[in-house]
Write an enzyme that holds these catalytic residues in place. Sequence first.
Site, PDB file in Angstrom:
ATOM      1  N   ASP A  57       9.526 -20.517  22.985  1.00 52.23           N
ATOM      2  CA  ASP A  57       8.077 -20.355  23.116  1.00 52.23           C
ATOM      3  C   ASP A  57       7.528 -19.290  22.163  1.00 52.23           C
ATOM      4  O   ASP A  57       6.404 -19.422  21.674  1.00 52.23           O
ATOM      5  CB  ASP A  57       7.741 -19.970  24.570  1.00 52.23           C
ATOM      6  CG  ASP A  57       6.258 -20.070  24.862  1.00 52.23           C
ATOM      7  OD1 ASP A  57       5.672 -21.120  24.538  1.00 52.23           O
ATOM      8  OD2 ASP A  57       5.677 -19.106  25.394  1.00 52.23           O
ATOM      9  N   HIS A  73      -1.083 -19.369  15.771  1.00 52.84           N
ATOM     10  CA  HIS A  73      -2.297 -18.554  15.745  1.00 52.84           C
ATOM     11  C   HIS A  73      -1.997 -17.091  15.419  1.00 52.84           C
ATOM     12  O   HIS A  73      -2.899 -16.361  15.016  1.00 52.84           O
ATOM     13  CB  HIS A  73      -3.091 -18.703  17.046  1.00 52.84           C
ATOM     14  CG  HIS A  73      -2.444 -18.107  18.240  1.00 52.84           C
ATOM     15  ND1 HIS A  73      -1.536 -18.784  19.000  1.00 52.84           N
ATOM     16  CD2 HIS A  73      -2.572 -16.889  18.807  1.00 52.84           C
ATOM     17  CE1 HIS A  73      -1.128 -18.008  19.985  1.00 52.84           C
ATOM     18  NE2 HIS A  73      -1.739 -16.851  19.896  1.00 52.84           N
ATOM     19  N   LYS A 114       1.732 -25.818  18.700  1.00 46.52           N
ATOM     20  CA  LYS A 114       3.122 -25.628  19.109  1.00 46.52           C
ATOM     21  C   LYS A 114       3.268 -26.072  20.562  1.00 46.52           C
ATOM     22  O   LYS A 114       2.258 -26.082  21.272  1.00 46.52           O
ATOM     23  CB  LYS A 114       3.522 -24.171  18.940  1.00 46.52           C
ATOM     24  CG  LYS A 114       2.840 -23.241  19.964  1.00 46.52           C
ATOM     25  CD  LYS A 114       3.629 -22.017  20.270  1.00 46.52           C
ATOM     26  CE  LYS A 114       3.338 -21.567  21.654  1.00 46.52           C
ATOM     27  NZ  LYS A 114       3.755 -20.293  22.072  1.00 46.52           N
ATOM     28  N   GLU A 169       3.979  -9.272  27.089  1.00 46.00           N
ATOM     29  CA  GLU A 169       2.870  -9.726  27.927  1.00 46.00           C
ATOM     30  C   GLU A 169       3.030  -9.136  29.323  1.00 46.00           C
ATOM     31  O   GLU A 169       4.163  -8.974  29.795  1.00 46.00           O
ATOM     32  CB  GLU A 169       2.888 -11.251  28.050  1.00 46.00           C
ATOM     33  CG  GLU A 169       2.701 -11.976  26.744  1.00 46.00           C
ATOM     34  CD  GLU A 169       2.871 -13.482  26.926  1.00 46.00           C
ATOM     35  OE1 GLU A 169       1.896 -14.135  27.306  1.00 46.00           O
ATOM     36  OE2 GLU A 169       3.976 -13.975  26.714  1.00 46.00           O
ATOM     37  N   LYS A 171      -4.243 -13.754  12.815  1.00 48.54           N
ATOM     38  CA  LYS A 171      -4.693 -12.426  13.260  1.00 48.54           C
ATOM     39  C   LYS A 171      -4.942 -11.536  12.055  1.00 48.54           C
ATOM     40  O   LYS A 171      -4.198 -11.572  11.067  1.00 48.54           O
ATOM     41  CB  LYS A 171      -3.649 -11.805  14.191  1.00 48.54           C
ATOM     42  CG  LYS A 171      -3.598 -12.523  15.543  1.00 48.54           C
ATOM     43  CD  LYS A 171      -2.640 -11.869  16.488  1.00 48.54           C
ATOM     44  CE  LYS A 171      -2.633 -12.578  17.824  1.00 48.54           C
ATOM     45  NZ  LYS A 171      -3.832 -12.365  18.637  1.00 48.54           N
ATOM     46  N   LYS A 209       7.673 -11.819  29.348  1.00 49.66           N
ATOM     47  CA  LYS A 209       6.553 -11.892  30.291  1.00 49.66           C
ATOM     48  C   LYS A 209       6.746 -10.838  31.366  1.00 49.66           C
ATOM     49  O   LYS A 209       7.870 -10.417  31.624  1.00 49.66           O
ATOM     50  CB  LYS A 209       6.501 -13.284  30.911  1.00 49.66           C
ATOM     51  CG  LYS A 209       6.167 -14.340  29.871  1.00 49.66           C
ATOM     52  CD  LYS A 209       5.705 -15.620  30.479  1.00 49.66           C
ATOM     53  CE  LYS A 209       5.216 -16.579  29.410  1.00 49.66           C
ATOM     54  NZ  LYS A 209       3.933 -16.205  28.815  1.00 49.66           N
ATOM     55  N   HIS A 241       6.237 -17.753  16.540  1.00 47.71           N
ATOM     56  CA  HIS A 241       5.419 -16.574  16.239  1.00 47.71           C
ATOM     57  C   HIS A 241       6.241 -15.421  15.644  1.00 47.71           C
ATOM     58  O   HIS A 241       5.880 -14.834  14.628  1.00 47.71           O
ATOM     59  CB  HIS A 241       4.748 -16.031  17.494  1.00 47.71           C
ATOM     60  CG  HIS A 241       3.899 -17.032  18.209  1.00 47.71           C
ATOM     61  ND1 HIS A 241       3.027 -17.867  17.565  1.00 47.71           N
ATOM     62  CD2 HIS A 241       3.774 -17.324  19.525  1.00 47.71           C
ATOM     63  CE1 HIS A 241       2.410 -18.623  18.458  1.00 47.71           C
ATOM     64  NE2 HIS A 241       2.847 -18.311  19.649  1.00 47.71           N
ATOM     65  N   ARG A 274      -8.958 -38.078  28.900  1.00 55.88           N
ATOM     66  CA  ARG A 274      -9.064 -39.275  29.740  1.00 55.88           C
ATOM     67  C   ARG A 274     -10.212 -39.169  30.734  1.00 55.88           C
ATOM     68  O   ARG A 274     -10.790 -40.178  31.128  1.00 55.88           O
ATOM     69  CB  ARG A 274      -7.759 -39.484  30.516  1.00 55.88           C
ATOM     70  CG  ARG A 274      -6.604 -39.929  29.644  1.00 55.88           C
ATOM     71  CD  ARG A 274      -5.316 -39.871  30.405  1.00 55.88           C
ATOM     72  NE  ARG A 274      -5.074 -38.520  30.913  1.00 55.88           N
ATOM     73  CZ  ARG A 274      -4.018 -38.147  31.620  1.00 55.88           C
ATOM     74  NH1 ARG A 274      -3.095 -39.034  31.920  1.00 55.88           N
ATOM     75  NH2 ARG A 274      -3.873 -36.913  32.015  1.00 55.88           N
TER      76      ARG A 274
END
Length: 495
Positions: free
Chosen positions: A234, A177, A147, A215, A181, A344, A239, A51
Amino acid sequence: MTAPAQPVDLFDLVIFGGTGDLAVRKLLPALFHRYVDGQIQDGSRIIGVAREALDEDGYRNQIRSALSGAVISQPAKLDAFLKRVHYCSLDARKDEGWDDFASLLAKQPGHVRVFYLSTSPELFVDICQRLGHCGLNQDKSRVVLEKPIGKDLASANRINDDVGRVFDESQTFRIDHYLGKETVQNLLALRFGNALFEPLWNAGHIDHVQITVAETLGVERRGPYYDTAGALRDMVQNHMLQLLCMVAMEPPASLSPDSVRDEKLKVLHALKPIDGGNASQFTVRGQYRAGAAQGHSVPGYIEDLNADSKVKVEKSNTETFVALKAEIGNWRWSGVPFYLRTGKRLADRVSEIVVAFKPVPHSIFTAAAGPLAQNRLVLRLQPDEGVKLWLTIKHPGPGGLRLRHVPLDMSFAEAFGVQQPDAYERLLLDVVRGNPTLFMRRDEVEAAWRWADPILAAWMASGEAPRPYTAGTWGPSAAVALIERDGRTWDEDDE
Ligand code: NAP
């Protein structure tokens, strides 16, 4: 040495959300690298859409600064690449601007057209409907869906139905993704290009499999989205289940897209259900509290969430960590647990698959030789993509027979002398080529939700809050107990 890159057909790649984080941080650098390698021919176009009222120079300047790190070694290529980049300002929910956009595309009717929806999923249907109304879906058109595709089976079906009214399944590329890999594709090469592994790749010889996606970062800018999703939606539903499928699937008859995806689907169908009856036994959910990451103190999840949101919350039931034990009910994998964990703010940034083989049936060595360890095949997705096969050997030299556990170690960067390309580089060009092998078919997404939904429902029904864990650790202690109850441990170090 890498294989020489083959140019792809001329294309127009439209990135809806062309100014967003994913586009700027991942997609445009990936395209730039493929351009530098000669895979993108002059004449192809990349069209950013958002936008924001930018002119073409304004957009090119944004991309120029985003690419500044990547171009240090190829400054001369940058201007040539930016000539391929265009911009179109429009609101996906409004009618204005679409005619100009259609005219821009009409200039190259013979090009492959890729519509990459790098926006929030709430816009997917609006964008596809408008593409349909403007007659922009042609034979060589494809749509890429990022996703998350829905937040449960019902919402995923709604998105897929609505997108499907404009684009055929064969034109729809649902991107994960992780599948781009190198290590994941190497799983195919290792399993089906070597005679060594297949005879051992079953419950007779494999003790268990671990898949970790850890992570060190917190939720960062994604807090408001993340709080509506959580780690299961998530990471696990997409994944991690895709990785599990690549490990567990039967050998496909060929590498044709449907052969591979049919085999992955069978694995998803064979996953044993986890629901209200066994979720507390087979799953652990956690949420990080303040702690330390890489030597710095870091806030907890709620503070992270509030930092980025106008609406402040005092608590949240969203999990930032999941560990679970999955089982596949088929002949090959009966009795072999697949332990999955992701989170995380964990102790290290690492994604890897560990295939742990059964111990030898009888030891001929004395206690003085030291313990016999399991053979493990470790496929590391990040950092340092590579493969290690842990073997037992004799410690060199005199002084009695002592056993050592050492890896046959192949870091791809070292072995091939190059940095591995980002997964998006491969996947974006696969879309242009029209090769959906590494993309999720609709029935896979549905099967994955069918397995994940009862877990989410069981958590919701239990009303239990996620277990707290300190940032910088490996998650709640219950996650350690989950695997140690079975007499196994998480694979946390290389030695
Ligand atoms: P983002 O940074 O919030 O970017 C959103 C983009 O959409 C911006 O360019 C925004 O620009 C545009 N946009 C918003 N509303 C629009 C509208 N009505 N019409 C046209 N354009 C509109 O989001 P992101 O992080 O890039 O993520 C994009 C998608 O990828 C999401 O589905 C996300 O879940 C997924 N994803 C992201 C990552 C990542 O690393 N970021 C990783 C995996 C998946 P304007 O505001 O100017 O319109």
